[in-house]
Write a protein that holds these residues in place. Structure first.
Motif, PDB file in Angstrom:
ATOM      1  N   GLU A 100       0.610  -1.094  -0.173  1.00 15.50           N
ATOM      2  CA  GLU A 100      -0.116  -0.138   0.144  1.00 15.50           C
ATOM      3  C   GLU A 100       0.711   0.849  -0.069  1.00 15.50           C
ATOM      4  N   ALA A 101       2.361   1.122   1.173  1.00  8.80           N
ATOM      5  CA  ALA A 101       3.014   2.687   0.642  1.00  8.80           C
ATOM      6  C   ALA A 101       3.648   2.757  -0.809  1.00  8.80           C
ATOM      7  N   ARG A 102       3.513   1.002  -1.585  1.00 10.57           N
ATOM      8  CA  ARG A 102       4.401   1.719  -2.454  1.00 10.57           C
ATOM      9  C   ARG A 102       3.760   1.686  -3.837  1.00 10.57           C
ATOM     10  N   GLY A 103       2.093   1.943  -3.423  1.00  8.36           N
ATOM     11  CA  GLY A 103       0.940   2.563  -4.350  1.00  8.36           C
ATOM     12  C   GLY A 103       0.399   1.454  -5.023  1.00  8.36           C
ATOM     13  N   LYS A 104       1.121  -0.040  -4.268  1.00 12.67           N
ATOM     14  CA  LYS A 104       0.580  -1.045  -5.343  1.00 12.67           C
ATOM     15  C   LYS A 104      -0.962  -1.365  -4.348  1.00 12.67           C
ATOM     16  N   TYR A 105      -1.968  -0.471  -4.988  1.00 11.03           N
ATOM     17  CA  TYR A 105      -2.861  -0.715  -4.540  1.00 11.03           C
ATOM     18  C   TYR A 105      -3.756  -2.498  -4.477  1.00 11.03           C
ATOM     19  N   LYS A 106      -3.772  -3.159  -6.146  1.00 10.22           N
ATOM     20  CA  LYS A 106      -4.607  -3.810  -6.464  1.00 10.22           C
ATOM     21  C   LYS A 106      -3.894  -4.979  -5.843  1.00 10.22           C
ATOM     22  N   GLU A 107      -2.528  -5.370  -5.623  1.00  8.34           N
ATOM     23  CA  GLU A 107      -1.577  -6.277  -4.666  1.00  8.34           C
ATOM     24  C   GLU A 107      -2.115  -6.567  -3.273  1.00  8.34           C
ATOM     25  N   ALA A 108      -2.485  -5.027  -2.559  1.00  8.04           N
ATOM     26  CA  ALA A 108      -2.412  -4.866  -0.740  1.00  8.04           C
ATOM     27  C   ALA A 108      -3.852  -5.114  -0.582  1.00  8.04           C
ATOM     28  N   ILE A 109      -5.075  -4.849  -1.500  1.00  4.19           N
ATOM     29  CA  ILE A 109      -6.383  -5.326  -1.349  1.00  4.19           C
ATOM     30  C   ILE A 109      -6.547  -6.716  -1.645  1.00  4.19           C
ATOM     31  N   ALA A 110      -6.133  -7.738  -2.380  1.00  5.39           N
ATOM     32  CA  ALA A 110      -5.622  -8.591  -2.263  1.00  5.39           C
ATOM     33  C   ALA A 110      -5.503  -9.673  -0.701  1.00  5.39           C
ATOM     34  N   LYS A 111      -3.966  -9.177  -0.706  1.00  2.00           N
ATOM     35  CA  LYS A 111      -3.977  -9.756   0.633  1.00  2.00           C
ATOM     36  C   LYS A 111      -4.670  -9.114   2.389  1.00  2.00           C
ATOM     37  N   TYR A 112      -4.896  -7.846   2.306  1.00  2.00           N
ATOM     38  CA  TYR A 112      -5.656  -7.492   3.190  1.00  2.00           C
ATOM     39  C   TYR A 112      -7.685  -7.948   3.374  1.00  2.00           C
ATOM     40  N   LYS A 113      -7.987  -8.734   2.365  1.00  2.00           N
ATOM     41  CA  LYS A 113      -8.948  -9.527   1.682  1.00  2.00           C
ATOM     42  C   LYS A 113      -8.789 -10.613   2.779  1.00  2.00           C
ATOM     43  N   GLN A 114      -7.212 -11.407   2.399  1.00  2.00           N
ATOM     44  CA  GLN A 114      -6.944 -12.683   2.854  1.00  2.00           C
ATOM     45  C   GLN A 114      -7.184 -12.973   4.061  1.00  2.00           C
ATOM     46  N   ILE A 115      -7.065 -11.617   5.026  1.00  2.00           N
ATOM     47  CA  ILE A 115      -6.990 -11.524   6.255  1.00  2.00           C
ATOM     48  C   ILE A 115      -7.926 -11.241   7.134  1.00  2.00           C
ATOM     49  N   ALA A 116      -8.646 -10.605   6.611  1.00  2.00           N
ATOM     50  CA  ALA A 116      -9.986  -9.437   7.300  1.00  2.00           C
ATOM     51  C   ALA A 116     -11.274 -10.587   8.338  1.00  2.00           C
ATOM     52  N   PRO A 117     -11.424 -11.589   6.894  1.00  2.00           N
ATOM     53  CA  PRO A 117     -12.642 -12.868   6.850  1.00  2.00           C
ATOM     54  C   PRO A 117     -11.767 -13.719   8.808  1.00  2.00           C
ATOM     55  N   VAL A 118     -10.407 -14.038   8.982  1.00  2.00           N
ATOM     56  CA  VAL A 118      -9.871 -14.360   9.444  1.00  2.00           C
ATOM     57  C   VAL A 118     -10.229 -13.689  11.067  1.00  2.00           C
ATOM     58  N   PHE A 119     -10.022 -12.190  11.112  1.00  2.00           N
ATOM     59  CA  PHE A 119     -10.536 -11.625  11.988  1.00  2.00           C
ATOM     60  C   PHE A 119     -12.232 -11.546  12.554  1.00  2.00           C
ATOM     61  N   VAL A 120     -13.109 -11.734  11.406  1.00  2.00           N
ATOM     62  CA  VAL A 120     -14.488 -12.067  11.773  1.00  2.00           C
ATOM     63  C   VAL A 120     -14.915 -13.401  12.534  1.00  2.00           C
ATOM     64  N   LYS A 121     -13.950 -14.295  11.252  1.00  2.00           N
ATOM     65  CA  LYS A 121     -14.428 -15.233  12.246  1.00  2.00           C
ATOM     66  C   LYS A 121     -13.710 -15.971  13.290  1.00  2.00           C
ATOM     67  N   ASP A 122     -12.637 -15.830  13.840  1.00  2.00           N
ATOM     68  CA  ASP A 122     -12.229 -15.235  15.385  1.00  2.00           C
ATOM     69  C   ASP A 122     -13.424 -14.376  15.717  1.00  2.00           C
ATOM     70  N   LYS A 123     -13.669 -13.211  15.896  1.00  2.00           N
ATOM     71  CA  LYS A 123     -14.691 -12.287  16.649  1.00  2.00           C
ATOM     72  C   LYS A 123     -13.385 -11.069  17.034  1.00  2.00           C
ATOM     73  N   GLU A 124     -12.596 -11.279  16.042  1.00  2.00           N
ATOM     74  CA  GLU A 124     -11.534 -10.057  16.281  1.00  2.00           C
ATOM     75  C   GLU A 124     -12.283  -8.604  15.676  1.00  2.00           C
ATOM     76  N   TYR A 125     -13.312  -8.531  16.471  1.00  2.00           N
ATOM     77  CA  TYR A 125     -14.330  -7.782  14.902  1.00  2.00           C
ATOM     78  C   TYR A 125     -13.155  -5.811  14.732  1.00  2.00           C
ATOM     79  N   GLY A 126     -12.061  -5.920  16.235  1.00  2.00           N
ATOM     80  CA  GLY A 126     -11.905  -4.325  16.015  1.00  2.00           C
ATOM     81  C   GLY A 126     -10.407  -4.480  15.041  1.00  2.00           C
ATOM     82  N   ASN A 127     -10.048  -5.685  14.755  1.00  2.00           N
ATOM     83  CA  ASN A 127      -8.997  -5.516  14.114  1.00  2.00           C
ATOM     84  C   ASN A 127      -9.671  -5.971  11.896  1.00  2.00           C
ATOM     85  N   ALA A 128     -10.941  -6.334  12.463  1.00  2.00           N
ATOM     86  CA  ALA A 128     -11.803  -6.525  11.392  1.00  2.00           C
ATOM     87  C   ALA A 128     -12.016  -4.927  10.388  1.00  2.00           C
ATOM     88  N   ALA A 129     -12.121  -5.048  11.154  1.00  4.37           N
ATOM     89  CA  ALA A 129     -12.929  -3.341  11.166  1.00  4.37           C
ATOM     90  C   ALA A 129     -11.846  -2.657  10.418  1.00  4.37           C
TER      91      ALA A 129
END
Length: 524
Positions: A36-65
């Motif tokens: 993200e810092a290098r402006g490679k937004y598509k690649e960053a989005i792919a990685k963030y999308k990997q881990i957001a559902p993990v936080f949701v599943k574990d009910k770590e809602y602050g991290n998911a947000a």
């Protein structure tokens, strides 16, 4: 070595979030941050999308947000604002679940500023409307127009024999149904006598904002309160008695103790109903913000006749999600919370409000912005919020709080002309007892008649102002319009018996297409 292989497998399968193990989540997060810092937004989005559902599943809602905030920010970097809005909405949802109230509010505000929507309406004759059985002064259809004009010397200068009840309609080109006055609780009610006389002579109502400036303790069932109520009741003037408004805000002395506030509001309502009776409607009127404290101050349906709200917009670029020095907020949308909360139970209205024509901190003229927001507000209100029963403009400039306010119509010719044009709409009523002849039906995903119909739209985008809207059917332009509410006549006869998709294309002030919204209708 095993951990490294797990991460490599994770990167190779970016959408298989179930494979992300807790130990590797933060490693992937750091990689996403670097991208993200290098402006490679598509690649960053792919990685963030990997881990957001993990936080949701574990009910770590602050991290998911936090992950969804990052995804939204990356989409913003790609100028894919609709996708940014989707993820900021998720940020708001999950931060709310994590009890991070202020973060949730900020995320929703950010999403709303870039949200693109379009609601399509057809004009029709007014039907039966909503009168709220047993409630005083309610028009079946339409909204009473009113104003606070006591401080505008163009229309009110008693030393020169000028009074707003006579001069404000001259200036604006239309009789107004009511005027707002402020009255400090404990003052001599005789101070209102002349105002009541002039209101009666001009056939207008008064909204009296009664303010307990020394605190709620001064409000008691005593001779003062009963004499005050009897004096109002002895007149023929319809009175909207607005007691201790904006109680949800920390800027008033009657904020902070909802239980006591409710007790005193109920007391005032009881006394006025006993002493003044038929010519007084009790008004409960919070400020539009903060919303999260509003309901705790509600006195109850038995004590409230009308629900009002203070609704103001002052240019503020500090919240611009795109950091371009724009105010992308919608003045109209600020009415949404109160309307949806109370509109089915009580007549609701804007008890005071306006759009400032100056950016006070910089002393920058923002007339064009203010004119557009005013125009959009008055043009769209009858369509989007058809049950609204009144609108009061705050015709004053002043420095009562930390931000200087610039709403005075006589001080800005363009704003005045916009106001004249706005209230000329037959939806806005000049007297209690009138009824609007027009109404609007939303037709998104509905059935319409095959004929020449007058269509209008409420179109909101990330662009703070729009210059035109075009309507297209089957790729062909059927109408173009240049001002809210984007009114046009469209001939639907060629489409009789068909299901069609009508495209609404909106263009910003430079003529650039900013959004295309599609509405499906069935033509019978």
């Amino acid at each position: 070595m095993v951990l490294i292989m797990a991460i490599l497998m994770l990167v190779a399968a970016p959408f298989q979030s179930e494979e992300v193990q807790a130990a590797s989540v933060w490693t992937v997060y750091k990689d996403a941050q670097k991208l993200e810092a290098r402006g490679k937004y598509k690649e960053a989005i792919a990685k963030y999308k990997q881990i957001a559902p993990v936080f949701v599943k574990d009910k770590e809602y602050g991290n998911a947000a936090q992950m969804y905030r990052r995804i939204g920010d990356c989409y913003k970097g790609l100028k894919q604002y609709d996708n940014a809005v989707v993820n900021w909405d998720l940020e708001a949802d999950y931060s709310g679940k994590a009890n991070q109230t202020q973060i949730s509010i900020a995320a929703k505000r950010k999403a709303n500023m870039l949200r693109s929507t379009a609601k399509l309406y057809v004009e029709q004759q007014a039907g039966q409307g909503t009168t709220y059985k047993g409630t005083k002064f309610v028009p079946a259809n339409g909204a009473l127009i009113g104003a606070y004009a006591e401080m505008d010397k163009k229309v009110n200068d008693p030393k020169q024999g000028k009074y707003f009840t006579k001069q404000f309609p001259v200036m604006t080109g239309k009789k107004h149904a009511a005027y707002l006055l402020y009255f400090n609780y404990g003052s001599d009610p005789v101070l209102l006598a002349k105002h009541l006389e002039r209101a009666e002579a001009s056939g207008t109502a008064l909204q009296i904002g009664v303010q307990p400036i020394h605190g709620l303790e001064q409000v008691k069932d005593d001779a003062y309160l009963r004499n005050f109520a009897r004096m109002i009741g002895d007149t023929e003037v319809p009175v909207f008695l607005r007691f201790a408004n904006e109680m949800n805000g920390g800027w008033v002395k009657w904020n902070g103790d909802p239980k006591k506030y409710i007790e005193k509001f109920r007391l005032v309502a009881k006394v006025f109903r006993e002493e003044a009776k038929d010519n007084v409607a009790m008004v409960w009127a919070p400020g539009a913000n903060p919303t999260y404290t509003i309901e705790s101050y509600y006195p109850g349906d038995a004590y409230v006749d009308w629900v009002g709200v203070s609704l103001y917009s002052i240019f503020d670029p500090s919240l611009d999600p795109l950091k371009q020095g724009e105010d992308r907020s919608s003045h109209l949308d600020k009415f949404d919370y109160i309307y949806k909360l109370y509109g089915d139970r009580k007549p609701v209205f804007i008890s005071e409000g306006g759009v400032s024509y100056m950016y006070p901190e910089k002393r920058q003229d923002k007339t064009s912005w203010a004119v557009y927001k005013m125009q959009e507000f008055y043009a769209s209100l009858p369509m989007v919020y058809p049950k609204v029963k009144g609108v009061f403009w705050f015709d004053s400039n002043g420095n009562a709080t930390e931000r200087i306010k610039y709403y005075m119509l006589s001080a800005n010719s363009r704003l005045l002309q916009a106001y004249k044009d706005a209230v000329a709409n037959p939806f806005y009523l000049s007297s209690i007892g009138e009824k609007a002849s027009v109404s609007y039906k939303q037709i998104n995903n509905s059935t319409i008649n095959a004929g020449k119909l007058k269509v209008s739209a409420y179109v909101k985008t990330w662009a703070p102002t729009l210059s035109k809207v075009t309507y297209k059917i089957g790729g062909l332009t059927v109408a173009t319009t240049s001002a809210p509410p984007w009114k046009a006549e469209v001939d639907f006869r060629p489409y009789k018996g068909k299901k069609i998709e009508l495209s609404i294309q909106a263009y910003d002030s430079s003529g650039k297409l900013v959004t295309t919204q599609k509405v499906k209708v069935t033509v019978k």
